[in-house]
Write an enzyme that holds these catalytic residues in place. Structure first.
Site, short mmCIF file in Angstrom:
data_model
loop_
_atom_site.label_atom_id
_atom_site.label_comp_id
_atom_site.label_asym_id
_atom_site.label_seq_id
_atom_site.Cartn_x
_atom_site.Cartn_y
_atom_site.Cartn_z
N CYS A 119 0.84 -1.20 0.00
CA CYS A 119 0.00 0.00 0.00
C CYS A 119 0.88 1.25 0.00
O CYS A 119 1.63 1.50 0.94
CB CYS A 119 -0.91 -0.01 1.23
N LEU A 120 0.77 2.02 -1.06
CA LEU A 120 1.51 3.27 -1.18
C LEU A 120 0.58 4.44 -1.46
O LEU A 120 1.04 5.55 -1.73
CB LEU A 120 2.54 3.15 -2.32
#
Length: 164
Positions: A119-120
């Site tokens: 998750c970015l």
């Protein structure tokens, strides 16, 4: 003991990866020139890391520079934890950042999507969007992978979800 990835945030190391000047995707005729810039930035960043005792990843690409694979590691309590990662350059690159996958950690943290994509979205992608087309693969590692590892791996270790 400090983690190996935490040193990445040192201003000297962050500044050690040059920004890109060529705005080209793998579909563009200027892609070979952009790819050369990407390699130059990575080489400079890796060299600076080694000089400072902060060697934390290895990476390589296919011939066209579209598919990348590597190994990254995190050291905690004198133990080294190593993980394989991969990403592909999207056709809209550099306007769209690559998605990094760590398949072996899939399902072990909420900060990961199906397929092992880390998750970015909250922190890295807005930064990338503000700095496109200057950011490249080095910056993906500096501002995307490194902080994710520095936060998530100790948490996974504490919860007993990964072990040596």
């Amino acid at each position: 003991m400090a983690t190996s990835t935490s040193k990445v945030w040192d201003k000297q190391l962050v500044g050690s990866a040059p920004v890109m000047t060529i705005n080209a995707s793998p579909r563009d005729e200027k892609w070979p020139a952009r790819l050369k810039e990407e390699y130059t930035s990575l080489i400079q960043y890796i060299s600076k890391n080694k000089e400072n005792g902060n060697d934390w990843f290895k990476i390589e690409s296919d011939k066209e520079g579209k598919k990348w694979i590597g190994k990254c590691w995190h050291t905690q309590n004198y133990t080294k934890y190593e993980f394989s990662f991969e990403f592909s350059i999207p056709s809209a690159y550099p306007n769209s950042a690559p998605e990094i996958l760590i398949p072996e950690l899939e399902g072990k943290t909420a900060k990961m999507y199906k397929g092992g994509k880390i998750c970015l979205t909250d922190h890295f992608y807005p930064l990338w969007a503000r700095n496109t087309p200057k950011y490249g693969i080095s910056h993906l590692l500096i501002f995307g992978l490194s902080p994710w590892i520095a936060v998530e791996i100790p948490d996974l270790l504490e919860k007993g979800l990964i072990s040596k």
